[in-house]
Scaffold this motif. Structure first.
Motif, PDB file in Angstrom:
ATOM      1  N   GLY A 109      14.376  12.231  30.601  1.00 36.80           N
ATOM      2  CA  GLY A 109      15.040  12.360  31.725  1.00 36.80           C
ATOM      3  C   GLY A 109      16.262  11.466  31.654  1.00 36.80           C
ATOM      4  O   GLY A 109      17.383  11.607  31.552  1.00 36.80           O
ATOM      5  N   TYR A 155      16.319  19.099  28.877  1.00 40.04           N
ATOM      6  CA  TYR A 155      15.397  19.714  29.516  1.00 40.04           C
ATOM      7  C   TYR A 155      13.870  18.766  29.198  1.00 40.04           C
ATOM      8  O   TYR A 155      13.998  18.397  27.996  1.00 40.04           O
ATOM      9  CB  TYR A 155      14.968  21.240  29.443  1.00 40.04           C
ATOM     10  CG  TYR A 155      14.698  21.581  28.146  1.00 40.04           C
ATOM     11  CD1 TYR A 155      13.188  21.424  27.599  1.00 40.04           C
ATOM     12  CD2 TYR A 155      15.581  22.179  27.258  1.00 40.04           C
ATOM     13  CE1 TYR A 155      12.914  21.963  26.479  1.00 40.04           C
ATOM     14  CE2 TYR A 155      15.242  22.506  25.955  1.00 40.04           C
ATOM     15  CZ  TYR A 155      14.021  22.472  25.532  1.00 40.04           C
ATOM     16  OH  TYR A 155      13.643  22.840  24.305  1.00 40.04           O
ATOM     17  N   TRP A 178       8.283  17.098  39.784  1.00 41.78           N
ATOM     18  CA  TRP A 178       9.446  16.889  38.963  1.00 41.78           C
ATOM     19  C   TRP A 178      10.510  17.550  39.524  1.00 41.78           C
ATOM     20  O   TRP A 178      11.795  16.963  39.785  1.00 41.78           O
ATOM     21  CB  TRP A 178       9.290  17.435  37.417  1.00 41.78           C
ATOM     22  CG  TRP A 178      10.375  17.293  36.755  1.00 41.78           C
ATOM     23  CD1 TRP A 178      11.533  18.304  36.396  1.00 41.78           C
ATOM     24  CD2 TRP A 178      10.956  16.078  35.968  1.00 41.78           C
ATOM     25  NE1 TRP A 178      12.569  17.738  35.592  1.00 41.78           N
ATOM     26  CE2 TRP A 178      12.221  16.653  35.308  1.00 41.78           C
ATOM     27  CE3 TRP A 178      10.281  14.845  35.863  1.00 41.78           C
ATOM     28  CZ2 TRP A 178      12.780  15.274  34.512  1.00 41.78           C
ATOM     29  CZ3 TRP A 178      10.833  13.963  34.935  1.00 41.78           C
ATOM     30  CH2 TRP A 178      12.349  14.342  34.295  1.00 41.78           C
ATOM     31  N   MET A 236      13.731  15.517  40.334  1.00 42.15           N
ATOM     32  CA  MET A 236      14.841  15.409  39.254  1.00 42.15           C
ATOM     33  C   MET A 236      15.868  16.516  39.076  1.00 42.15           C
ATOM     34  O   MET A 236      15.317  17.685  39.380  1.00 42.15           O
ATOM     35  CB  MET A 236      13.945  14.991  37.935  1.00 42.15           C
ATOM     36  CG  MET A 236      13.322  13.980  37.990  1.00 42.15           C
ATOM     37  SD  MET A 236      14.075  12.183  38.065  1.00 42.15           S
ATOM     38  CE  MET A 236      14.633  12.028  36.355  1.00 42.15           C
ATOM     39  N   VAL A 259      16.957  17.346  36.235  1.00 43.54           N
ATOM     40  CA  VAL A 259      16.939  17.787  34.671  1.00 43.54           C
ATOM     41  C   VAL A 259      16.065  18.980  34.755  1.00 43.54           C
ATOM     42  O   VAL A 259      15.127  18.680  35.206  1.00 43.54           O
ATOM     43  CB  VAL A 259      16.406  16.726  33.839  1.00 43.54           C
ATOM     44  CG1 VAL A 259      16.096  17.078  32.318  1.00 43.54           C
ATOM     45  CG2 VAL A 259      17.303  15.440  33.830  1.00 43.54           C
ATOM     46  N   CYS A 315      13.207  21.649  33.815  1.00 45.15           N
ATOM     47  CA  CYS A 315      11.997  21.523  33.311  1.00 45.15           C
ATOM     48  C   CYS A 315      11.288  23.020  32.912  1.00 45.15           C
ATOM     49  O   CYS A 315      11.641  24.200  33.557  1.00 45.15           O
ATOM     50  CB  CYS A 315      10.744  21.077  34.196  1.00 45.15           C
ATOM     51  SG  CYS A 315      10.408  22.043  35.976  1.00 45.15           S
TER      52      CYS A 315
END
Ligand SMILES: Cc1ncc(COP(=O)(O)OP(=O)(O)O)c(N)n1
Ligand SMILES: Cc1ncsc1CCOP(=O)(O)O
Ligand SMILES: [Mg+2]
Length: 221
Positions: free
Chosen positions: A129, A135, A161, A165, A167, A169
């Protein structure tokens, strides 16, 4: 998905990410891919061919990439960043034993999608990340016969996650319409599947419909 990156600005909170079977004959597989993509929402297709020559992969890209891209579905190549660039793919997926993320990014440029396998590891995901991955992929969540999976991930990893975050997943490994709900509610942005679509007894279209219905049901609570 438009030719951009998988982002959470897309209409659904969790979308399908189709990974091809590890061996295929492009002309025979093309109508199956069309059937899958015409059956409902799919964000991306990853061409994942194992034990194939680069020429075979290039030929498969030439046949399958337009089918995805004409439908505004991103076409991602597994393992081969240079080939992905040469063959006009939208991006690449790299694992921990493949071309490192930074090299893949240099090869493909900033506009391409670069996704990274992070197994069950928060540490690997933080690194990916921070480095700029589009991803991070966690798995395997369930037993799978598609790949020898050395790592076992838990849904809690997805909630950790996604709370922390931005980003996106991806969850992968043995995911089916029947078992996907805990991954969706835990915050998976994408469900990556092989057998649940290509091995569906009523065909890949039925596989896509069943998974999208299960995602919708899980999101509805
Ligand atoms: C979306 C997604 N997640 C994980 C993988 C596995 O990548 P890797 O660990 O490099 O293993 P191979 O797929 O290359 O055998 C993936 N391909 N896609
Ligand atoms: C490529 C990959 N990486 C971890 S599990 C897996 C295979 C997923 O296939 P299936 O959806 O059939 O379990
Ligand atoms: Mg790999």
């Amino acid at each position: 998905m438009a030719k951009g990156k998988p982002t959470q600005a897309e209409p659904a909170a969790c979308r399908l990410y189709l990974v091809t079977p590890p061996a295929l004959e492009p002309a025979a597989f093309a109508p199956l891919l069309e059937e899958a993509l015409d059956a409902g929402d799919v964000a991306c297709v990853q061409l994942r061919l194992k034990d194939c020559s680069e020429d075979d992969i290039r030929r498969a890209c030439d046949v399958l990439r337009p089918i995805a891209q004409e439908r505004e579905v991103a076409f991602i190549l597994n393992d081969h960043p240079r080939l992905a660039r040469e063959a006009g793919c939208d991006g690449v997926h790299v694992g921990q034993s493949d071309t490192p993320y930074r090299d893949a990014r240099k090869i493909l440029g900033n506009d391409a999608i670069v996704g990274v396998t992070c197994h069950d590891s928060r540490h690997l995901a933080m690194i990916a990340g921070e480095e700029g991955a589009d991803y991070v992929a966690f798995g395997a969540f369930f037993p799978t016969s598609t790949k020898t999976a050395e790592y076992k991930a838990e849904p809690e990893l997805l909630s950790w996650w996604s709370e922390l975050m931005e980003v996106p997943c991806v969850a992968i490994g043995g995911i089916t319409a029947e078992n996907c709900a805990p991954l969706v509610t835990a915050g998976a942005d994408f469900l990556a599947v092989v057998n649940a679509v290509w091995g569906h007894p009523q065909g890949p279209g039925a596989g896509v419909r069943a998974l999208n219905a299960a995602i919708e049901a899980a999101l509805a609570g």
